[in-house]
Design an enzyme around this catalytic site. Structure first.
Site, mmCIF file in Angstrom:
data_model
loop_
_atom_site.group_PDB
_atom_site.id
_atom_site.type_symbol
_atom_site.label_atom_id
_atom_site.label_comp_id
_atom_site.label_asym_id
_atom_site.label_seq_id
_atom_site.Cartn_x
_atom_site.Cartn_y
_atom_site.Cartn_z
ATOM 1 N N HIS A 188 0.819 -1.208 0.000
ATOM 2 C CA HIS A 188 0.000 0.000 0.000
ATOM 3 C C HIS A 188 0.848 1.250 0.000
ATOM 4 O O HIS A 188 0.419 2.308 -0.438
ATOM 5 C CB HIS A 188 -0.987 -0.030 1.165
ATOM 6 C CG HIS A 188 -2.159 -0.859 0.845
ATOM 7 N ND1 HIS A 188 -2.261 -2.173 1.218
ATOM 8 C CD2 HIS A 188 -3.250 -0.597 0.101
ATOM 9 C CE1 HIS A 188 -3.370 -2.671 0.743
ATOM 10 N NE2 HIS A 188 -3.991 -1.741 0.068
ATOM 11 N N ARG A 295 -3.408 -2.041 -31.654
ATOM 12 C CA ARG A 295 -2.830 -2.904 -32.692
ATOM 13 C C ARG A 295 -2.706 -4.325 -32.127
ATOM 14 O O ARG A 295 -1.673 -4.696 -31.580
ATOM 15 C CB ARG A 295 -1.458 -2.380 -33.119
ATOM 16 C CG ARG A 295 -1.493 -1.087 -33.921
ATOM 17 C CD ARG A 295 -0.090 -0.674 -34.356
ATOM 18 N NE ARG A 295 -0.100 0.273 -35.455
ATOM 19 C CZ ARG A 295 0.064 1.594 -35.332
ATOM 20 N NH1 ARG A 295 0.242 2.121 -34.144
ATOM 21 N NH2 ARG A 295 0.052 2.372 -36.396
ATOM 22 N N ARG A 331 -8.309 -3.221 -33.187
ATOM 23 C CA ARG A 331 -8.176 -3.571 -34.598
ATOM 24 C C ARG A 331 -7.849 -5.057 -34.689
ATOM 25 O O ARG A 331 -6.951 -5.535 -33.991
ATOM 26 C CB ARG A 331 -7.069 -2.752 -35.253
ATOM 27 C CG ARG A 331 -6.817 -3.214 -36.686
ATOM 28 C CD ARG A 331 -5.823 -2.376 -37.393
ATOM 29 N NE ARG A 331 -4.476 -2.621 -36.941
ATOM 30 C CZ ARG A 331 -3.426 -1.921 -37.368
ATOM 31 N NH1 ARG A 331 -3.609 -0.925 -38.205
ATOM 32 N NH2 ARG A 331 -2.226 -2.204 -36.942
ATOM 33 N N GLU A 429 -7.489 2.563 -45.520
ATOM 34 C CA GLU A 429 -6.050 2.694 -45.733
ATOM 35 C C GLU A 429 -5.627 2.196 -47.108
ATOM 36 O O GLU A 429 -4.441 2.064 -47.386
ATOM 37 C CB GLU A 429 -5.271 1.983 -44.623
ATOM 38 C CG GLU A 429 -5.679 0.555 -44.351
ATOM 39 C CD GLU A 429 -4.942 -0.056 -43.161
ATOM 40 O OE1 GLU A 429 -3.939 0.498 -42.684
ATOM 41 O OE2 GLU A 429 -5.385 -1.137 -42.720
ATOM 42 N N ASN A 452 -0.776 5.856 -42.795
ATOM 43 C CA ASN A 452 0.535 5.266 -43.106
ATOM 44 C C ASN A 452 0.426 4.409 -44.364
ATOM 45 O O ASN A 452 1.205 4.543 -45.301
ATOM 46 C CB ASN A 452 1.037 4.399 -41.944
ATOM 47 C CG ASN A 452 0.975 5.118 -40.614
ATOM 48 O OD1 ASN A 452 0.980 6.341 -40.574
ATOM 49 N ND2 ASN A 452 0.902 4.379 -39.527
ATOM 50 N N ASP A 453 -0.572 3.538 -44.350
ATOM 51 C CA ASP A 453 -0.739 2.686 -45.532
ATOM 52 C C ASP A 453 -1.412 3.440 -46.667
ATOM 53 O O ASP A 453 -1.093 3.206 -47.833
ATOM 54 C CB ASP A 453 -1.548 1.430 -45.164
ATOM 55 C CG ASP A 453 -0.646 0.377 -44.525
ATOM 56 O OD1 ASP A 453 0.482 0.205 -45.025
ATOM 57 O OD2 ASP A 453 -1.047 -0.241 -43.525
ATOM 58 N N ARG A 463 6.531 1.851 -47.657
ATOM 59 C CA ARG A 463 6.828 2.639 -46.447
ATOM 60 C C ARG A 463 8.032 2.102 -45.699
ATOM 61 O O ARG A 463 8.573 2.760 -44.811
ATOM 62 C CB ARG A 463 5.591 2.740 -45.534
ATOM 63 C CG ARG A 463 5.153 1.449 -44.897
ATOM 64 C CD ARG A 463 3.769 1.583 -44.271
ATOM 65 N NE ARG A 463 3.803 1.556 -42.816
ATOM 66 C CZ ARG A 463 2.743 1.290 -42.043
ATOM 67 N NH1 ARG A 463 1.550 1.088 -42.588
ATOM 68 N NH2 ARG A 463 2.844 1.283 -40.752
ATOM 69 N N CYS A 500 -6.091 7.426 -37.553
ATOM 70 C CA CYS A 500 -5.235 6.763 -36.572
ATOM 71 C C CYS A 500 -3.811 6.564 -37.092
ATOM 72 O O CYS A 500 -2.963 6.038 -36.376
ATOM 73 C CB CYS A 500 -5.835 5.439 -36.115
ATOM 74 S SG CYS A 500 -5.965 4.240 -37.434
HETATM 75 C C1 PEP Z 1 -1.915 2.959 -40.889
HETATM 76 O O1 PEP Z 1 -1.691 2.240 -41.864
HETATM 77 O O2 PEP Z 1 -1.948 4.200 -40.951
HETATM 78 C C2 PEP Z 1 -2.173 2.357 -39.571
HETATM 79 C C3 PEP Z 1 -2.602 3.081 -38.557
HETATM 80 O O3 PEP Z 1 -1.913 1.031 -39.426
HETATM 81 P P1 PEP Z 1 -0.432 0.420 -39.274
HETATM 82 O O4 PEP Z 1 0.523 1.579 -39.164
HETATM 83 O O5 PEP Z 1 -0.450 -0.440 -38.092
HETATM 84 O O6 PEP Z 1 -0.307 -0.313 -40.557
HETATM 85 MG MG MG Z 2 -2.080 0.132 -41.795
#
Ligand code: PEP
Ligand code: MG
Length: 552
Positions: A188, A295, A331, A429, A452-453, A463, A500
């Protein structure tokens, strides 16, 4: 400079003098008594005094650290009133004709030994509580007040161990941090340190003598280290870290609990991206409004074999419970491409980023998918859980998913396993998904744009290929126009859209996203506060035109 390593209970930096706290040992002598009844009465009077002291400590703790943390003193009262404990003391007094002090000390040793030998870590932690309660009784029997530490200046307290009652009696303004040689992470005292928001280390092999007492020291709660008499470089480094922490804290104080609303009244949700339960601490610390992207593939990547339904359920349940009613978007498995697990045996591909990955694996190997969906649905009974599906390119895929989801729901219903109302969303994406977002919007509850994708596939740039870094431009008009299109189509269908991908945290684009009407931004926990600051300082009506003109 001496460096000692321990286990960190609470992160943060503290710089100050060390104050070694030595407990006054309660010397207990065994002495024979003549009058059992008066000795028993002496014990009961001492017990009543100790109980009222504990009530006083409880009241103090409620004010200072809140009811939940103060509860330890209620537990201490219950321990003191515990029949087994009392009977043991009375029995020793009666049968051995000895003084109450000896009976209390003996009972304390026995009970704490029993607790200490238990398998359960929580119960083992209770050994310290029995000792603490008994020390209090002894102190009353000895006619002493409990020795509180009086501090003149803010210090780092170093002790062998600290009982909760000792911790709470400390003058909070004068304690920079705790370091203890013993103690458990579940004690505690550790919990109180967390509630008091001060760095605390346990299990530190630090000498409690003149070699540390009164010396200047730095505690780095992130590293779990204490530096006694730090050299100039270490001190400068830690001072800089402390300054950053204080700035963050100040920012957090001004933002905590506040709605994310622009100067002209536009609201936006600011959520966090996580990959692991371990990230939850940072999520709470940065006051995220929810989890916008969990993720889940990291659960699979950490293991040598498929995680079972039960293993996954426990993880999702913990996240849902911890977020306490705030939205948690899980996800589904986005494995493949750069994220490989040997047991999945995905085979070699010439072009893995465009290959067998994510939802494509789930739809062709439904047993993997169903295990995960069952785990997520079961966890949804414990919080506000939503699911989103990665790498969607067509309406057909979404319909197939919905069929599988319906199957899972009826299976769980037939098995009388509870689940909540789970929102179903998809990641946008791929350029395909963006271009048919009007059609997809009719099928789901929300969109989350994976920039990102989306950038990778829109610009045809791998990428992962560092040679192409200069070409990878997420500010590309094509990407930004797609985002706007997706947001517009979602709103036409009455659903919401978030971002995201990493772009969501790009401060240069926050005003653009607000101007487009993006409903949610989900970013890594450390980016939340600065993002919220921009939102609160933006007047969309004043910047929208210029933003849309500049980028689209
Ligand atoms: C993305 O593609 O933007 C994404 C959030 O997923 P990850 O980066 O895990 O592919
Ligand atoms: Mg992605």
């Amino acid at each position: 400079m001496e460096i000692y390593q321990g286990k960190s209970v609470f992160g943060g930096i503290a710089i100050g003098k060390v104050c070694v706290y030595q407990k006054e040992e309660q010397q207990v002598k065994r002495s024979k008594i003549e009058d059992v009844d008066s000795e028993l009465a002496r014990f009961h009077t001492a017990k009543d005094t100790a109980l009222s002291q504990l009530q006083g400590l409880y009241d103090k703790a409620v004010k200072e650290v809140g009811e939940a943390s103060a509860a330890i003193f209620e537990i201490h009262q219950m321990m003191l009133d515990d029949l087994d404990y009392i009977e043991s003391i009375e029995n020793i007094i009666k049968t051995q004709m000895v003084n109450a002090e000896f009976a209390v000390a003996e009972t304390s040793d026995n009970f704490s030994m029993i607790f200490a030998s238990m398998d359960d870590e929580y119960m083992r932690g209770r050994a310290a509580d029995v000792k603490d309660v008994s020390e209090r009784l002894l102190s009353v029997l000895h006619g002493n007040g409990k020795n509180a530490l009086h501090l003149d200046e803010p210090v780092i307290i170093a002790a062998d161990d600290l009982a909760p009652s000792e911790t709470v009696q400390l003058d909070k303004d004068k304690v920079l941090a705790f370091v203890t040689v013993h103690g458990s992470v579940n004690s505690h005292t550790a919990i109180l340190a967390k509630t008091m928001n001060i760095p605390a280390l346990i299990g530190v092999d630090i000498p409690l003598d003149a070699s540390t007492d009164g010396k200047m020291a730095v505690i780095d709660g992130y590293e779990g280290k204490i530096y006694v008499e730090p050299d100039a470089d270490t001190l400068a480094d830690k001072e800089a870290k402390l300054k950053k922490d204080l700035e963050q804290k100040e920012l957090l104080q001004t933002l905590k609990g506040r709605e994310n609303i622009t100067l002209d009244g536009q609201k936006i949700m600011v959520y966090a991206n996580i990959g692991d339960i371990k990230d939850l601490g940072m999520v709470m610390k940065n006051d995220a409004g929810g989890i916008g992207l969990f993720r889940s593939e990291f659960i699979y990547l950490e293991k040598d074999n498929y995680p079972t339904e039960e293993e996954q359920f426990k993880i999702y349940k913990t996240v849902a419970e911890t977020m306490a009613g705030k939205r948690v978007i899980i996800r589904t498995l986005d494995i493949g491409a750069d994220k490989q697990a040997s047991y999945l045996d995905l085979g070699n591909e010439d072009n893995p980023a465009m290959g067998y990955r994510a939802i494509r694996i789930c739809l062709t190997q439904p047993e993997i998918f169903k295990t995960q969906l069952r785990a997520i649905f079961r966890a949804s009974a414990y919080g506000k859980v939503a699911i989103m599906y990665p790498m969607i390119t067509s309406v057909e895929e979404v319909r197939q998913i919905k069929e599988i989801v319906a199957e899972i729901k009826s299976e769980l219903t037939a098995q009388k396993i509870g689940f909540g109302d789970v929102e179903q969303g998809i990641m946008i994406e791929t350029p395909a998904a963006a271009m048919i977002s009007d059609l997809l919007a009719k099928e789901v509850d929300f969109f989350s744009i994976g920039t990102n994708d989306l950038t990778q596939y829109t610009l045809a740039i791998d990428r992962q290929n560092s040679k192409l870094d200069d070409f990878y431009n997420p500010h590309h008009t094509a990407v930004l126009r797609m985002i706007r299109m997706v947001v517009d189509n979602s709103h036409k269908a009455g659903i919401w859209t978030g971002i995201c991908g990493e772009l969501g945290a790009d401060p240069e684009l926050t005003q653009l996203f607000l101007s487009m009407g993006v409903d949610e931004l989900s970013v890594s926990p450390g980016r939340i506060l600065s993002l919220r600051k921009i939102i609160l300082e933006t007047d969309v009506s004043k910047c929208a035109e210029a933003m849309l003109e500049k980028y689209l």
